[in-house]
Design a protein around this motif. Sequence first.
Motif, mmCIF file in Angstrom:
data_model
loop_
_atom_site.group_PDB
_atom_site.id
_atom_site.type_symbol
_atom_site.label_atom_id
_atom_site.label_comp_id
_atom_site.label_asym_id
_atom_site.label_seq_id
_atom_site.Cartn_x
_atom_site.Cartn_y
_atom_site.Cartn_z
ATOM 1 N N VAL A 250 -35.907 -63.935 12.258
ATOM 2 C CA VAL A 250 -35.253 -64.733 11.214
ATOM 3 C C VAL A 250 -35.306 -66.234 11.371
ATOM 4 N N MET A 251 -35.678 -66.956 10.497
ATOM 5 C CA MET A 251 -35.413 -68.238 10.664
ATOM 6 C C MET A 251 -33.849 -68.679 10.086
ATOM 7 N N ALA A 252 -33.265 -69.674 10.784
ATOM 8 C CA ALA A 252 -32.009 -69.902 10.280
ATOM 9 C C ALA A 252 -31.517 -71.443 10.577
ATOM 10 N N GLY A 253 -30.691 -71.903 9.446
ATOM 11 C CA GLY A 253 -30.272 -73.053 9.656
ATOM 12 C C GLY A 253 -28.640 -73.028 10.374
ATOM 13 N N MET A 254 -28.642 -73.612 11.528
ATOM 14 C CA MET A 254 -27.290 -73.333 12.116
ATOM 15 C C MET A 254 -26.343 -74.488 12.199
ATOM 16 N N SER A 255 -26.042 -75.001 11.029
ATOM 17 C CA SER A 255 -25.091 -76.209 10.893
ATOM 18 C C SER A 255 -23.727 -75.571 11.149
ATOM 19 N N ASP A 256 -23.399 -74.254 10.734
ATOM 20 C CA ASP A 256 -22.361 -73.570 11.008
ATOM 21 C C ASP A 256 -22.484 -72.073 11.755
ATOM 22 N N VAL A 257 -22.195 -71.886 12.913
ATOM 23 C CA VAL A 257 -22.513 -70.627 13.591
ATOM 24 C C VAL A 257 -21.637 -69.254 12.734
ATOM 25 N N GLU A 258 -20.709 -69.764 11.937
ATOM 26 C CA GLU A 258 -20.080 -68.589 11.342
ATOM 27 C C GLU A 258 -20.783 -68.400 10.250
ATOM 28 N N SER A 259 -21.493 -69.072 9.497
ATOM 29 C CA SER A 259 -22.362 -68.828 8.308
ATOM 30 C C SER A 259 -23.611 -69.571 8.287
ATOM 31 N N PRO A 260 -24.614 -68.960 8.880
ATOM 32 C CA PRO A 260 -25.939 -69.795 9.000
ATOM 33 C C PRO A 260 -26.682 -69.340 7.689
ATOM 34 N N TYR A 261 -27.563 -70.331 7.324
ATOM 35 C CA TYR A 261 -28.625 -70.264 6.215
ATOM 36 C C TYR A 261 -29.654 -69.315 6.799
ATOM 37 N N VAL A 262 -30.287 -68.399 6.077
ATOM 38 C CA VAL A 262 -31.368 -67.438 6.779
ATOM 39 C C VAL A 262 -32.633 -67.707 5.787
ATOM 40 N N TYR A 263 -33.499 -67.512 6.467
ATOM 41 C CA TYR A 263 -34.916 -67.723 5.629
ATOM 42 C C TYR A 263 -35.927 -66.672 6.137
ATOM 43 N N ASN A 264 -36.697 -66.215 5.263
ATOM 44 C CA ASN A 264 -37.821 -65.256 5.482
ATOM 45 C C ASN A 264 -38.809 -65.856 6.398
ATOM 46 N N VAL A 265 -39.654 -64.871 7.013
ATOM 47 C CA VAL A 265 -40.703 -65.543 7.755
ATOM 48 C C VAL A 265 -42.014 -64.842 7.274
ATOM 49 N N ASP A 266 -42.119 -64.063 6.339
ATOM 50 C CA ASP A 266 -43.418 -63.515 5.992
ATOM 51 C C ASP A 266 -43.677 -63.670 4.320
ATOM 52 N N THR A 267 -42.812 -64.713 3.598
ATOM 53 C CA THR A 267 -43.081 -64.898 2.291
ATOM 54 C C THR A 267 -44.352 -65.857 2.090
ATOM 55 N N PRO A 268 -44.960 -65.751 1.076
ATOM 56 C CA PRO A 268 -46.127 -66.846 0.825
ATOM 57 C C PRO A 268 -45.367 -68.363 0.610
ATOM 58 N N GLY A 269 -46.312 -69.097 0.883
ATOM 59 C CA GLY A 269 -45.892 -70.577 0.817
ATOM 60 C C GLY A 269 -46.228 -71.377 2.055
ATOM 61 N N PHE A 270 -46.150 -72.772 2.033
ATOM 62 C CA PHE A 270 -46.480 -73.293 3.408
ATOM 63 C C PHE A 270 -45.040 -73.643 4.035
ATOM 64 N N LEU A 271 -44.037 -73.233 3.545
ATOM 65 C CA LEU A 271 -42.814 -73.025 4.510
ATOM 66 C C LEU A 271 -43.050 -72.137 5.513
ATOM 67 N N THR A 272 -43.717 -71.072 5.629
ATOM 68 C CA THR A 272 -43.908 -70.158 6.724
ATOM 69 C C THR A 272 -45.294 -70.249 7.279
ATOM 70 N N ALA A 273 -46.018 -71.291 7.178
ATOM 71 C CA ALA A 273 -47.386 -71.328 7.501
ATOM 72 C C ALA A 273 -47.318 -71.403 8.953
ATOM 73 N N HIS A 274 -46.470 -71.548 9.752
ATOM 74 C CA HIS A 274 -46.249 -71.613 11.254
ATOM 75 C C HIS A 274 -45.751 -70.198 11.892
ATOM 76 N N VAL A 275 -45.459 -69.349 10.890
ATOM 77 C CA VAL A 275 -44.991 -68.096 11.329
ATOM 78 C C VAL A 275 -45.598 -66.993 10.828
ATOM 79 N N ARG A 276 -46.041 -67.059 9.845
ATOM 80 C CA ARG A 276 -46.842 -65.895 9.122
ATOM 81 C C ARG A 276 -48.201 -65.344 9.578
ATOM 82 N N PRO A 277 -48.854 -66.212 10.377
ATOM 83 C CA PRO A 277 -50.033 -65.918 11.212
ATOM 84 C C PRO A 277 -49.663 -64.801 12.174
#
Length: 406
Positions: A250-277
Amino acid sequence: MARERDARRAPTRRDYVKCGGALVAGGLLAGCTGDGAEPNATQTDETTESEAATRTDEPADGSYSVTMAPMGTVEFETVPESIFTRLTHLAGMAFALGRGDDVNAMHAPDYYDALWNQFTPRLDGVSLDWSGLYSSWNPGKENLYELDSDVHLADPASLFALDGWNMDDVAEIRENVGPWFGNKFSDRNAEPPAEWAEKYQYYGLWEMFEKVAGAFREEARYEALAEVRSELLATVDENLPPAEERPTVVMAGMSDVESPYVYNVDTPGFLTAHVRPFGAVDVLGEDIDSGAQVDMETMLEADPDVILTLGGMHPDTDMAEIRRGFEEHSVGRELSAVRNGRVYAQGARYQGPILNLFQTEMTAKQLYPDRFGEWPTYEEGPYPEIAESERLFDRERVAGVVRGEF
């Protein structure tokens, strides 16, 4: 090249950089007209090269044109000098083409200046200064007149989606200041505003980079960097373990360890261009939306093998504190990624080509250290120095392209 232009100059239609075609009556289309992209086309897989090269037509008078959705065909009479950007994937493309210091605006410039400069120390002779630029997340029309940019590397559909912008505004800036040339909704293959849907097409990061390179007549630089990327992906493909041996991530934004923001790593789009391969197993599942804020109990239910911390390489981020926050949390300490020491720093999802090369290398080592070499324990400072024999791409080769020496 100066960032500041004469703000007192009366706005007129540019006679040296322009969009082809006249304003569409009533402002129904805010992009340039011409050979527009096929509607609702899908994105080419990031792991393959573009099947169709960017076509740059050059009439006898020396002008040239480049086609990209949603603008259509954009005509240039000379190579743009001053560059407006909004999101950093496009600013990063200007940087890769040796034009990083010609950028006059971007989202959160001081933040991204500091983050990008965590990577430049590994590229000899390459420097970058975005500090103090105009912050362009929601730009005002008057600000664009003041900046007087030769080109706006920004998606007109994304400007139209902002409060305070309409089709006439987008067309006015295109006609009186400089053309739009950008694509934003390829970030996650998201739906553009309905008014733009018929003209929209999704691109992979490097497909878009090829088109931006065409706009600056830097096709040779693009080809040189694309070759580095192709070799890097070939190395990845040759060394990936079988699917059943791949970790959950999982990719996560950790501004707060109690409630991180989480992001997919396999979805289409260039936001995952470095993990999808890497074919990693996405841990979120269908019940959690990418970008959602979750609690530690939800994280434990998903229980990723690896946590990739977005912005973890920014100098204001304390990776040691983030790891300590997990370890001291009554639920977080139970996560497999925490117990096994696999909470890693990452850079940015809105990455340009250079960050994409570095982030592909770092992700390889973070996910598969036995295949690609260990990723050093990172707490602070620039991108770690990797022994030359352990590098997955040639730094000097990339630096030479950015410097224009190739």
